[in-house]
Motif scaffolding. Structure first.
Motif, short mmCIF file in Angstrom:
data_model
loop_
_atom_site.label_atom_id
_atom_site.label_comp_id
_atom_site.label_asym_id
_atom_site.label_seq_id
_atom_site.Cartn_x
_atom_site.Cartn_y
_atom_site.Cartn_z
N ALA A 171 0.83 -1.21 0.00
CA ALA A 171 0.00 0.00 0.00
C ALA A 171 0.86 1.26 0.00
N ALA A 172 2.01 1.18 0.67
CA ALA A 172 2.87 2.36 0.81
C ALA A 172 3.38 2.89 -0.53
N ILE A 173 3.51 2.02 -1.52
CA ILE A 173 4.02 2.48 -2.82
C ILE A 173 2.94 2.45 -3.90
N SER A 174 1.70 2.34 -3.48
CA SER A 174 0.61 2.27 -4.46
C SER A 174 0.44 3.58 -5.23
N ASP A 175 0.97 4.68 -4.66
CA ASP A 175 0.90 5.97 -5.37
C ASP A 175 2.21 6.28 -6.09
N GLY A 176 3.14 5.33 -6.08
CA GLY A 176 4.41 5.52 -6.77
C GLY A 176 5.44 6.28 -5.96
N GLU A 177 5.09 6.67 -4.74
CA GLU A 177 6.01 7.40 -3.88
C GLU A 177 5.97 6.82 -2.48
N LEU A 178 7.07 6.98 -1.77
CA LEU A 178 7.14 6.48 -0.39
C LEU A 178 7.37 7.66 0.54
N ASP A 179 6.41 7.88 1.44
CA ASP A 179 6.50 8.99 2.38
C ASP A 179 6.97 8.48 3.74
N ASP A 180 7.73 9.33 4.45
CA ASP A 180 8.23 8.94 5.78
C ASP A 180 7.08 8.60 6.73
N SER A 181 5.96 9.31 6.57
CA SER A 181 4.82 9.06 7.46
C SER A 181 4.25 7.66 7.24
N GLU A 182 4.34 7.17 6.01
CA GLU A 182 3.84 5.82 5.71
C GLU A 182 4.74 4.77 6.36
N VAL A 183 6.05 5.00 6.30
CA VAL A 183 6.99 4.08 6.93
C VAL A 183 6.78 4.07 8.44
N ALA A 184 6.58 5.25 9.01
CA ALA A 184 6.36 5.36 10.46
C ALA A 184 5.06 4.67 10.87
N THR A 185 4.04 4.78 10.03
CA THR A 185 2.76 4.12 10.32
C THR A 185 2.92 2.60 10.31
N ILE A 186 3.66 2.09 9.34
CA ILE A 186 3.90 0.64 9.27
C ILE A 186 4.66 0.18 10.51
N ALA A 187 5.66 0.96 10.92
CA ALA A 187 6.45 0.60 12.10
C ALA A 187 5.57 0.59 13.35
N GLY A 188 4.69 1.59 13.47
CA GLY A 188 3.82 1.68 14.64
C GLY A 188 2.83 0.53 14.72
N ILE A 189 2.18 0.22 13.61
CA ILE A 189 1.20 -0.87 13.60
C ILE A 189 1.88 -2.21 13.85
N THR A 190 3.07 -2.39 13.28
CA THR A 190 3.81 -3.64 13.49
C THR A 190 4.16 -3.83 14.96
N LYS A 191 4.56 -2.75 15.62
CA LYS A 191 4.90 -2.85 17.05
C LYS A 191 3.67 -3.21 17.87
N GLN A 192 2.51 -2.65 17.49
CA GLN A 192 1.27 -2.99 18.19
C GLN A 192 0.94 -4.48 18.04
N MET A 193 1.26 -5.04 16.87
CA MET A 193 0.91 -6.44 16.61
C MET A 193 1.85 -7.41 17.30
N ILE A 194 3.17 -7.16 17.19
CA ILE A 194 4.13 -8.16 17.67
C ILE A 194 4.87 -7.72 18.92
N GLY A 195 4.66 -6.45 19.33
CA GLY A 195 5.30 -5.97 20.55
C GLY A 195 6.77 -5.66 20.39
N GLU A 196 7.26 -5.68 19.15
CA GLU A 196 8.66 -5.39 18.90
C GLU A 196 8.79 -4.38 17.77
N GLU A 197 9.89 -3.65 17.81
CA GLU A 197 10.15 -2.67 16.76
C GLU A 197 10.60 -3.38 15.48
N LEU A 198 10.12 -2.92 14.37
CA LEU A 198 10.63 -3.33 13.06
C LEU A 198 11.26 -2.06 12.49
N ASP A 199 12.60 -2.01 12.53
CA ASP A 199 13.25 -0.74 12.21
C ASP A 199 12.92 -0.29 10.78
#
Length: 281
Positions: A171-199
């Motif tokens: 989804a992050a590259i579905s618009d052809g660009e990658l924004d820092d906010s999208e990466v941060a959102t993925i990191a935040g949701i991943t931490k909520q799911m597994i309890g660990e940081e995905l750098d």
């Protein structure tokens, strides 16, 4: 001697029955097309006194005029430089006798060879099919390798978490660009799911292996084997990512719709998910 040979062949031709090259099958859709291709001029004459040429008589099997096979029937004799449909069969023995008599070039092989044009015309369809198969295989293998590379960067996540992260990274590259906010959102949701940081470097690496335009099967893979509640989590995570930079462009909207359809989530649930994500921001 040459005159006698010509006379004998001319006499023999009086008793040979001419045949016609034909087209068979369902016009346009499929069939066979006979052809006469000039090989060499000869010293022979037909019953009407016209000079005969040595031709390569062949049939092309085609679909929509694209050749898939070419069959050689051997040599034939025809007038007008093989430019026509009528021809005379010539046996191997007569061909050899004509060569020995100097009426047909002696350096010609006993069986005619196909020219590059004949090969291209007769087998072009097979080559095209082969290229398509090769392209599909290459694409499939490439997709499998990218998927394996993405999964290896996710570590030992549970299956549902892996699918959610995979969907978010696409989804992050579905618009052809990658924004820092999208990466941060993925990191935040991943931490909520597994309890660990995905750098974020690993997230960017996973995204680099994602498909810019996922296939239908890739969309379906986001929810493969998941129940209704888990599919909602996938869809909620996807919407959170595409909305992370504050705007949803057409390509992101299309990605979200295709994900919704692949996961078979009903309209009421989709509206609730969208409202929940917007309220949480």
């Amino acid at each position: 001697m040459r005159f006698i040979a010509i006379a004998l062949f001319a006499l023999a031709l009086q008793f040979w029955f001419p045949a016609s090259a034909q087209a068979r099958g369902l016009p346009i859709v499929y069939g066979t097309q006979d052809s006469l291709d000039l090989v060499a001029q000869t010293g022979l004459e037909g019953p009407d006194g016209k000079p005969l040429s040595l031709c390569h008589y062949s049939s092309k099997y085609h679909v929509f005029y694209v050749g898939f096979w070419m069959k050689s029937h051997g040599y034939a004799l025809a007038a007008n430089g093989c430019d026509g449909d009528t021809y005379y069969d010539i046996s191997k023995a007569d061909f050899k006798d004509a060569q020995n008599s100097g009426l047909i070039p002696a350096d010609l092989p006993a069986k005619p060879k196909m020219t590059l044009n004949q090969i291209a015309s007769g087998f072009g369809g097979l080559a095209l099919v082969g290229l398509v198969i090769l392209f599909l295989l290459t694409k499939t293998v490439g997709s499998a390798r990218r998927k394996s590379a993405r999964k290896s960067q996710m570590g030992q996540m549970a299956a549902v978490a892996t699918q959610i992260v995979d969907a978010m990274c696409h989804a992050a590259i579905s618009d052809g660009e990658l924004d820092d906010s999208e990466v941060a959102t993925i990191a935040g949701i991943t931490k909520q799911m597994i309890g660990e940081e995905l750098d974020e470097d690993r997230i960017r690496l996973i995204i680099s292996k994602a498909s810019a335009k996922p296939t239908d099967n890739e969309f379906k893979a986001f929810g493969a084997g998941l129940g209704p509640v888990e599919k909602e989590l996938v869809l909620k995570a996807v919407f959170a990512v595409i909305a992370a930079d504050g705007q949803i462009v057409d390509s992101e909207h299309e990605f979200f719709i295709k994900t919704t359809q692949a996961l078979a989530v009903d309209a009421d649930t989709v509206r609730r998910i969208v409202a929940d994500v917007r309220d949480a921001r």
